[in-house]
Write a protein that holds these residues in place. Structure first.
Motif, PDB file in Angstrom:
ATOM      1  N   VAL A 128     -36.022  20.645  16.114  1.00 56.62           N
ATOM      2  CA  VAL A 128     -35.274  21.780  16.743  1.00 56.62           C
ATOM      3  C   VAL A 128     -34.589  22.500  15.448  1.00 56.62           C
ATOM      4  O   VAL A 128     -34.069  22.100  14.660  1.00 56.62           O
ATOM      5  N   ALA A 171     -33.591  28.456  16.465  1.00 58.23           N
ATOM      6  CA  ALA A 171     -34.687  28.194  17.565  1.00 58.23           C
ATOM      7  C   ALA A 171     -34.857  29.545  18.256  1.00 58.23           C
ATOM      8  O   ALA A 171     -33.770  29.548  19.028  1.00 58.23           O
ATOM      9  N   GLN A 219     -33.704  24.189  23.817  1.00 56.05           N
ATOM     10  CA  GLN A 219     -34.706  23.829  22.561  1.00 56.05           C
ATOM     11  C   GLN A 219     -34.504  22.416  22.546  1.00 56.05           C
ATOM     12  O   GLN A 219     -35.603  21.499  21.964  1.00 56.05           O
ATOM     13  N   ARG A 273     -36.903  20.817  24.979  1.00 52.39           N
ATOM     14  CA  ARG A 273     -38.190  20.879  24.684  1.00 52.39           C
ATOM     15  C   ARG A 273     -38.598  19.693  23.552  1.00 52.39           C
ATOM     16  O   ARG A 273     -39.803  19.341  23.732  1.00 52.39           O
TER      17      ARG A 273
END
Ligand SMILES: Nc1ncnc2c1ncn2[C@@H]1O[C@H](COP(=O)(O)OP(=O)(O)OP(=O)(O)O)[C@@H](O)[C@H]1O
Ligand SMILES: [Mg+2]
Length: 258
Positions: A85, A89, A152, A155
């Motif tokens: 991250v 980001a 983020q 993810r």
């Protein structure tokens, strides 16, 4: 005794425009550890994380992932091992929140391994873990700074890698979400390197590395490393560790240098 090697840096240095921004960094991550990176602005934390991820090439020294030079490993294979991250980001594409998290599954997909239930579950679980499950269909561009940061993290979590590199993952978050991301970091079995500015957050790590002007000036357990003397030298503030009235780890009290 067999030694599991995850990520090792040997004599890593980086020079930009004649300026040394990282010099002679030596570090071996211990499997499962949470390593905090602490240091003033510009001390090299993000550069170091970029080098660990194989995204930035050092001028000298070597990074080894699983004992192999990272420069010899393909991007896809690195992405199956390391999720990141970044500090700022963002995504330029028009994506929904769920689509942004789905990107984390990319390293695991191929013609022979198309999107499936496992990926669907990983994405749902990652969104839930950061409390963004109800935002799935929202346009990424409409999210607040803290919401983007949590997506983020989701993810990277969905990427299901043994190593996570987090660059100030809590800097936009309200206190509830700061604590919940740190709780998550503590819970995960992955090896995690996390750049931080909050010393109280650093106290929760297994080890802390303190950086100054591209050098590692201290590495060890948080209370051994984050001494009032070192903090005043590196951050130019007076610091005292005082007992926490609620119990548990002590807390810092900071004052300007007199
Ligand atoms: N590509 C580049 N060109 C020139 N200087 C750079 C480059 N990348 C990094 N630097 C410089 O290297 C130093 C270290 O930057 P880095 O982003 O790693 O610091 P940091 O410790 O993450 O800081 P912060 O706490 O502000 O995030 C800074 O002085 C930065 O300006
Ligand atoms: Mg940074």
């Amino acid at each position: 005794m067999s030694v599991t090697r995850i990520l090792d840096l040997i004599g890593v240095s980086r020079i930009v425009g004649g300026q040394s921004i990282l010099s002679d960094i030596n570090l071996s991550l211990i499997p499962g550890e949470k390593l905090g990176l602490i240091g003033p602005n510009g001390s090299g934390k993000s550069t170091l994380l970029g080098i660990m991820a194989g995204l930035i090439k050092p001028q000298s020294g070597e990074v080894y992932l699983g004992g192999k030079p990272i420069r010899d490993i393909r991007r896809r294979q690195i992405a199956q091992q390391i999720a990141c991250v970044a500090q700022h980001a963002d995504t330029s594409d028009r994506l929904t929140v769920r689509e942004a998290v789905e990107l984390g599954r990319t390293p695991w997909l191929s013609a022979l391994r198309p999107w499936g239930d496992e990926d669907e579950e990983a994405v749902t679980c990652a969104l839930d873990v950061v409390g963004m499950g109800n935002f799935s269909s929202r346009d990424w561009s409409t999210l607040s700074g803290g919401e983007r940061q949590r997506v983020q993290v989701a993810r990277a979590y969905a990427q299901s890698t043994p190593v996570l590199l987090l660059d100030e993952p809590t800097n936009h978050l309200d206190i509830h979400h700061q604590i919940s991301i740190l709780d998550l970091v503590e819970r995960l079995s992955s090896t995690i390197v996390i750049a931080l500015h909050d010393m109280h957050h650093a106290l929760r790590c297994d080890r802390v590395m303190v950086m100054e002007q591209g050098r590692c000036v201290a590495l060890g357990s948080p209370l051994d490393v984050l001494t009032p003397k070192l903090i005043s030298e590196i951050f130019r503030v007076n610091a005292q560790l005082v007992p926490n009235p609620a119990g548990g780890r002590p807390v810092f009290s900071f004052q300007s240098l007199t």
